[in-house]
Design an enzyme around this catalytic site. Structure first.
Site, PDB file in Angstrom:
ATOM      1  N   SER A  54       0.798  -1.232   0.000  1.00 31.54           N
ATOM      2  CA  SER A  54       0.000   0.000   0.000  1.00 31.54           C
ATOM      3  C   SER A  54       0.829   1.279   0.000  1.00 31.54           C
ATOM      4  CB  SER A  54      -0.966   0.025   1.180  1.00 31.54           C
ATOM      5  OG  SER A  54      -0.278   0.244   2.390  1.00 31.54           O
ATOM      6  N   LYS A  96       0.604   4.767   6.723  1.00 32.21           N
ATOM      7  CA  LYS A  96       0.042   5.594   5.645  1.00 32.21           C
ATOM      8  C   LYS A  96       0.672   6.977   5.704  1.00 32.21           C
ATOM      9  CE  LYS A  96      -2.859   2.285   4.738  1.00 32.21           C
ATOM     10  NZ  LYS A  96      -2.473   1.307   3.763  1.00 32.21           N
TER      11      LYS A  96
END
Length: 186
Positions: free
Chosen positions: A39, A80
């Site tokens: 990701s 993230k």
């Protein structure tokens, strides 16, 4: 015999101090984390090992494009990138980030290596109001986070904005594997 007992006691005392310091450092200052999944490609690779700075946000506010680790659930932490800050409106349109209606460059995409991720892919259009929570602006003590690999990331588009209480810390140092050892900038 008394000298041996004294030496043994000194060793035990030194080991206890070392364990206590290690516990304090890991609990309050730094902790390791292993990147799990694609990701954050191209910035971070699956299985990169990093150090999380747990005290930065005790003295500083989160900044746009910080890479953060947060508790996504009781059993899972995610890595993230901070995109939106408290009080801001965030939108994506035609693969451009807009903060409060103004376009914002994403400098971490400048040096993409084609062999790692040929194209970060389009970020599907969205506005903050369309995300879970349906906020008009990001609430105080919250941030909006996205993975760099926008086509393969569970982030604020699915989870909603992230409370600063969920954030473990920020990370910018890859220490393993050695051929990827580096400090990640914004």
């Amino acid at each position: 015999m008394a000298k041996r007992k004294s030496e043994w006691f000194d060793w035990v005392k030194a080991l206890l101090i070392a364990f206590a310091l290690a516990f304090i450092v890991r609990t309050f200052l730094f902790t390791p984390i292993i990147v799990d999944g694609p990701s954050m490609l191209p910035t971070l690779h699956d299985r990169d090992q990093m150090i999380v700075n747990k005290f930065k946000y005790r003295i500083n506010e989160a900044e746009r494009f910080d890479i953060v680790v947060f508790h996504a659930s009781d059993k899972k932490d995610f890595i993230k990138r901070v995109i939106g800050l408290p009080g801001e409106h965030v939108a994506y349109q035609d693969n451009v980030l807009y903060i409060d209606g103004e376009p914002v460059e994403e400098p971490f995409y400048e040096d993409i290596q084609d062999d790692v991720l040929p194209n970060p892919g389009p970020t599907n259009d969205f506005t903050l109001e369309e995300l879970p929570g349906e906020h008009r602006v990001i609430p105080d003590d919250h941030v909006l986070v996205l993975g760099d690999n926008r086509n393969n990331s569970t982030d604020s588009r699915r989870l909603g904005v992230i409370s600063m209480d969920q954030i473990v810390g920020t990370t910018s140092l890859i220490y393993w594997p050695f051929d990827r050892m580096q400090t990640i900038g914004k």
